[in-house]
Scaffold this active site. Structure first.
Site, short mmCIF file in Angstrom:
data_model
loop_
_atom_site.label_atom_id
_atom_site.label_comp_id
_atom_site.label_asym_id
_atom_site.label_seq_id
_atom_site.Cartn_x
_atom_site.Cartn_y
_atom_site.Cartn_z
N GLU A 85 -7.11 -3.83 10.15
CA GLU A 85 -8.53 -4.12 9.91
C GLU A 85 -9.19 -4.54 11.20
O GLU A 85 -10.28 -5.10 11.20
CB GLU A 85 -8.71 -5.16 8.81
CG GLU A 85 -8.07 -6.49 9.04
CD GLU A 85 -8.49 -7.50 8.00
OE1 GLU A 85 -9.62 -7.99 8.09
OE2 GLU A 85 -7.68 -7.80 7.10
N CYS A 122 -6.37 -6.94 4.27
CA CYS A 122 -4.94 -7.20 4.46
C CYS A 122 -4.04 -6.37 3.54
O CYS A 122 -2.84 -6.27 3.80
CB CYS A 122 -4.64 -8.67 4.24
SG CYS A 122 -5.50 -9.74 5.37
N HIS A 246 0.90 -12.47 0.01
CA HIS A 246 0.08 -12.37 1.23
C HIS A 246 -0.12 -13.79 1.75
O HIS A 246 -0.47 -14.70 0.99
CB HIS A 246 -1.26 -11.71 0.91
CG HIS A 246 -2.24 -11.86 2.03
ND1 HIS A 246 -1.96 -11.43 3.31
CD2 HIS A 246 -3.49 -12.43 2.09
CE1 HIS A 246 -2.99 -11.72 4.11
NE2 HIS A 246 -3.92 -12.32 3.39
P1 HMG Z 1 -11.18 -25.99 6.01
O1 HMG Z 1 -12.24 -25.98 4.99
O2 HMG Z 1 -11.56 -26.42 7.38
O3 HMG Z 1 -9.93 -26.84 5.59
O4 HMG Z 1 -10.57 -24.56 6.13
P2 HMG Z 1 -9.77 -27.90 4.39
O5 HMG Z 1 -10.66 -29.06 4.61
O6 HMG Z 1 -9.87 -27.22 3.06
O7 HMG Z 1 -8.26 -28.34 4.65
C1 HMG Z 1 -7.24 -27.40 4.50
C2 HMG Z 1 -6.08 -28.12 3.79
O8 HMG Z 1 -5.61 -29.16 4.62
C3 HMG Z 1 -6.49 -28.78 2.47
O9 HMG Z 1 -5.38 -28.66 1.61
C4 HMG Z 1 -6.70 -30.23 2.87
O10 HMG Z 1 -6.54 -31.15 1.79
C5 HMG Z 1 -5.61 -30.40 3.90
P3 HMG Z 1 -5.60 -28.33 0.05
O11 HMG Z 1 -6.47 -29.39 -0.47
O12 HMG Z 1 -6.28 -26.97 0.00
O13 HMG Z 1 -4.21 -28.31 -0.49
N1 HMG Z 1 -5.87 -31.47 4.88
C6 HMG Z 1 -4.92 -32.33 5.28
N2 HMG Z 1 -3.61 -32.47 4.95
C7 HMG Z 1 -2.90 -33.46 5.57
N3 HMG Z 1 -3.45 -34.30 6.48
C8 HMG Z 1 -4.75 -34.20 6.84
C9 HMG Z 1 -5.55 -33.19 6.23
N4 HMG Z 1 -6.83 -32.78 6.35
C10 HMG Z 1 -7.01 -31.74 5.52
N5 HMG Z 1 -5.27 -35.02 7.74
C11 HMG Z 1 -10.01 -22.50 5.07
C12 HMG Z 1 -9.66 -23.97 5.23
C13 HMG Z 1 -8.89 -21.78 4.38
C14 HMG Z 1 -11.28 -22.40 4.22
C15 HMG Z 1 -10.27 -21.89 6.47
O14 HMG Z 1 -9.08 -21.93 7.23
C16 HMG Z 1 -10.75 -20.45 6.42
O15 HMG Z 1 -11.94 -20.18 6.23
N6 HMG Z 1 -9.82 -19.49 6.64
C17 HMG Z 1 -10.13 -18.05 6.66
C18 HMG Z 1 -10.22 -17.46 5.27
C19 HMG Z 1 -8.87 -17.45 4.58
O16 HMG Z 1 -7.82 -17.46 5.18
N7 HMG Z 1 -8.91 -17.35 3.24
C20 HMG Z 1 -7.68 -17.27 2.45
C21 HMG Z 1 -7.85 -16.40 1.22
S1 HMG Z 1 -8.59 -14.81 1.59
C22 HMG Z 1 -7.28 -13.94 2.35
O17 HMG Z 1 -6.16 -14.34 2.35
C23 HMG Z 1 -7.67 -12.67 3.03
C24 HMG Z 1 -7.58 -12.68 4.54
O18 HMG Z 1 -6.24 -12.64 4.96
C25 HMG Z 1 -8.36 -11.51 5.11
C26 HMG Z 1 -8.04 -10.10 4.60
O19 HMG Z 1 -7.69 -9.84 3.48
O20 HMG Z 1 -8.29 -9.21 5.42
C27 HMG Z 1 -8.18 -13.93 5.14
#
Ligand code: HMG
Length: 447
Positions: A85, A122, A246
């Site tokens: 991609e 992906c 994935h």
């Molecule tokens: P964010 O919003 O900055 O992170 O980004 P957050 O605040 O949600 O924190 C992440 C996790 O860390 C959470 O865990 C927090 O609690 C924890 P959860 O509640 O979800 O279990 N956390 C901590 N843990 C321990 N100590 C701490 C601490 N602070 C926080 N101090 C987000 C997260 C995934 C949204 C961001 O990384 C993002 O936008 N990523 C890109 C999109 C993505 O990967 N999406 C996944 C699904 S879509 C997919 O897989 C397709 C893809 O591969 C593309 C394709 O298909 O081509 C992306």
């Protein structure tokens, strides 16, 4: 007469040669608690490409090593399907660049081979495997194998929350009759929908709504699991050696695993008891707000983790598939195939017997589609796993400082200026060596 088994006959991984350590380099520069990355997302580092690497070099390097290891020449390969991609050319497919690279150093050429590129975020790597298997089942392959290459440089815009999940690398796989690693099962579950949570309309970096992307991922996985059951498939957690999902980051798999497990125990005494304790987990799409759904899912996960059956299943069937991902980040199209390699590698190191055992493979691509199928591990899996050099490659990566990371991100950003020199020295591999008369990238092999 039953048709012969078709599946994966060989696997090779190639990581980008640079490492961004999330806890020691990225977190302090962003003034973020490192535990957010290592514990929350489950990631320790990202692999990134050096100055002379791109999706073509990583894909060609993985493919060359795989073909050499299996004693194959271009004559043995009937098609090259590249899933990516992050292609840089809207007309000429990456497969032609990779075939050109391989023909530079191998006896013969790919004039007879069907070359193409698959795009669906992906999930394209899994779709390319499916295309290759169907080509073999159709009987058009004339005894030849297919080479499937999933290659991506997964970069996000600087400052995007996805920046911590970046990665770069390629997975090359051979697909053949009577495969030695895994054989594909027949039932297939699909869950698709027209979604706009992660996309790149006329732009290099994704436009992404992170929390919603998680909800959409889980919704499509749930649909694909239901469709897999309708096709006669089973996800019984006790009957499958490993569950591969994935893996944009391991924390995402922690959530998807809850759906996989609940699907597998549905209709059993264990499933009924869980439903009584917890209530039925509603479908992700029934929540207007992604965060609200993720909170409900988290409560289910917390409860499940306290049961021995779930905890043992997760440790046996899921944790081994995440070991490589923790070190490399998201390889987009390669990601679920990294999970397969990681699981096999771990099983080989821990002397597990896997021959004849089924795996569940749950792929996902934004936009959006999920696919679920089973694979049965074949007798040659251990030799293939032991031939993988991914750990040595990871150990050899150059550890970037934050300033170097900023500069290398710019090297790989269209239109940005950066004159960073390579941090590593190429040896026995393809490299980008300039531009040709039509503006195309050119490639050379460095002995
Ligand atoms: P964010 O919003 O900055 O992170 O980004 P957050 O605040 O949600 O924190 C992440 C996790 O860390 C959470 O865990 C927090 O609690 C924890 P959860 O509640 O979800 O279990 N956390 C901590 N843990 C321990 N100590 C701490 C601490 N602070 C926080 N101090 C987000 C997260 C995934 C949204 C961001 O990384 C993002 O936008 N990523 C890109 C999109 C993505 O990967 N999406 C996944 C699904 S879509 C997919 O897989 C397709 C893809 O591969 C593309 C394709 O298909 O081509 C992306």
């Amino acid at each position: 007469m039953a048709s012969p088994a078709v599946g994966i006959d060989g696997i090779e991984l190639w990581t980008g040669k640079l490492k961004l350590d999330l806890a020691t380099t990225f977190a302090p520069a962003h003034d973020i608690d490192p535990n957010k990355f290592t514990k929350g997302l489950g990631l320790h580092a990202s692999s990134l490409p050096d100055v002379y690497e791109d999706i073509v070099t990583m894909g060609a390097n993985a493919a060359l090593r795989l073909m050499q290891r299996h004693g194959l020449t271009p004559e043995d390969i009937g098609r090259i399907d590249v899933a990516t991609e992050t292609a840089f050319d809207n007309a000429k497919p990456v497969a032609t660049y990779i075939a050109g690279c391989l023909a530079q150093v191998m006896e013969g050429d790919f004039a007879h081979a069907n070359l193409g590129e698959r795009k669906f975020a992906c999930i394209a790597g899994t779709q390319a495997l499916d295309d290759a298997a169907n080509w073999i089942h159709s009987g058009r392959h004339r005894g030849r194998k297919a080479l499937v290459i999933a290659t991506d440089t997964a970069l996000y815009e600087r400052g995007d929350p996805g920046e911590a999940t970046q990665g770069a690398g390629a997975v090359a796989m051979l697909v053949s009759e009577s495969p030695s690693v895994t054989a594909f099962g027949l039932p297939q579950g699909i869950g698709s929908a027209d979604e706009t949570d992660f996309l790149k309309p006329h732009r290099q970096f994704p436009s992404v709504d992170g929390k919603r992307s998680m909800q959409v991922y889980l919704g499509r996985i749930q649909d694909a699991l239901a469709d897999f059951a309708a096709a006669g498939g089973s996800t019984d957690p006790d009957a499958h050696a490993q569950f591969l999902f994935h893996t944009p980051f391991p924390g995402m798999v922690k959530k998807a695993a809850v759906l996989g497990y609940l699907d597998g125990v549905q209709g059993t005494a264990r499933g009924d008891a869980l439903a009584e304790d917890l209530g039925t987990l509603a479908h992700p799409d029934t929540f207007a707000d992604g965060r609200a759904y993720l909170d409900v899912l988290k409560a289910h996960a917390k409860h499940l983790k306290q049961t021995d059956h779930y905890a043992n299943w997760y440790a046996r069937a899921v944790t081994p598939t995440l070991k490589v991902a923790r070190q490399v980040g998201n390889w987009y199209t390669g990601s679920v195939h990294v999970a397969r390699a990681s699981g096999l590698l771990h099983a080989a190191h821990s002397e597990r017997a896997l021959t004849g055992q089924p795996l569940i493979v749950a792929s996902y691509g934004s936009g959006a589609q999920a696919e679920v199928h089973a694979e049965t591990v074949q007798a040659g899996w251990r030799d293939e796993a032991e031939a993988l050099t991914i750990q040595q490659q990871l150990d050899a990566r150059y550890d970037l400082s934050y300033d170097e990371y900023e500069a290398i991100h710019a090297v790989h950003t269209y239109g940005a200026e950066s004159n960073l020199s390579p941090r590593t020295a190429p040896s026995g591999e393809f490299v980008v060596d300039g531009r040709g008369p039509m503006g195309e990238y050119t490639y050379a092999y460095v002995a």
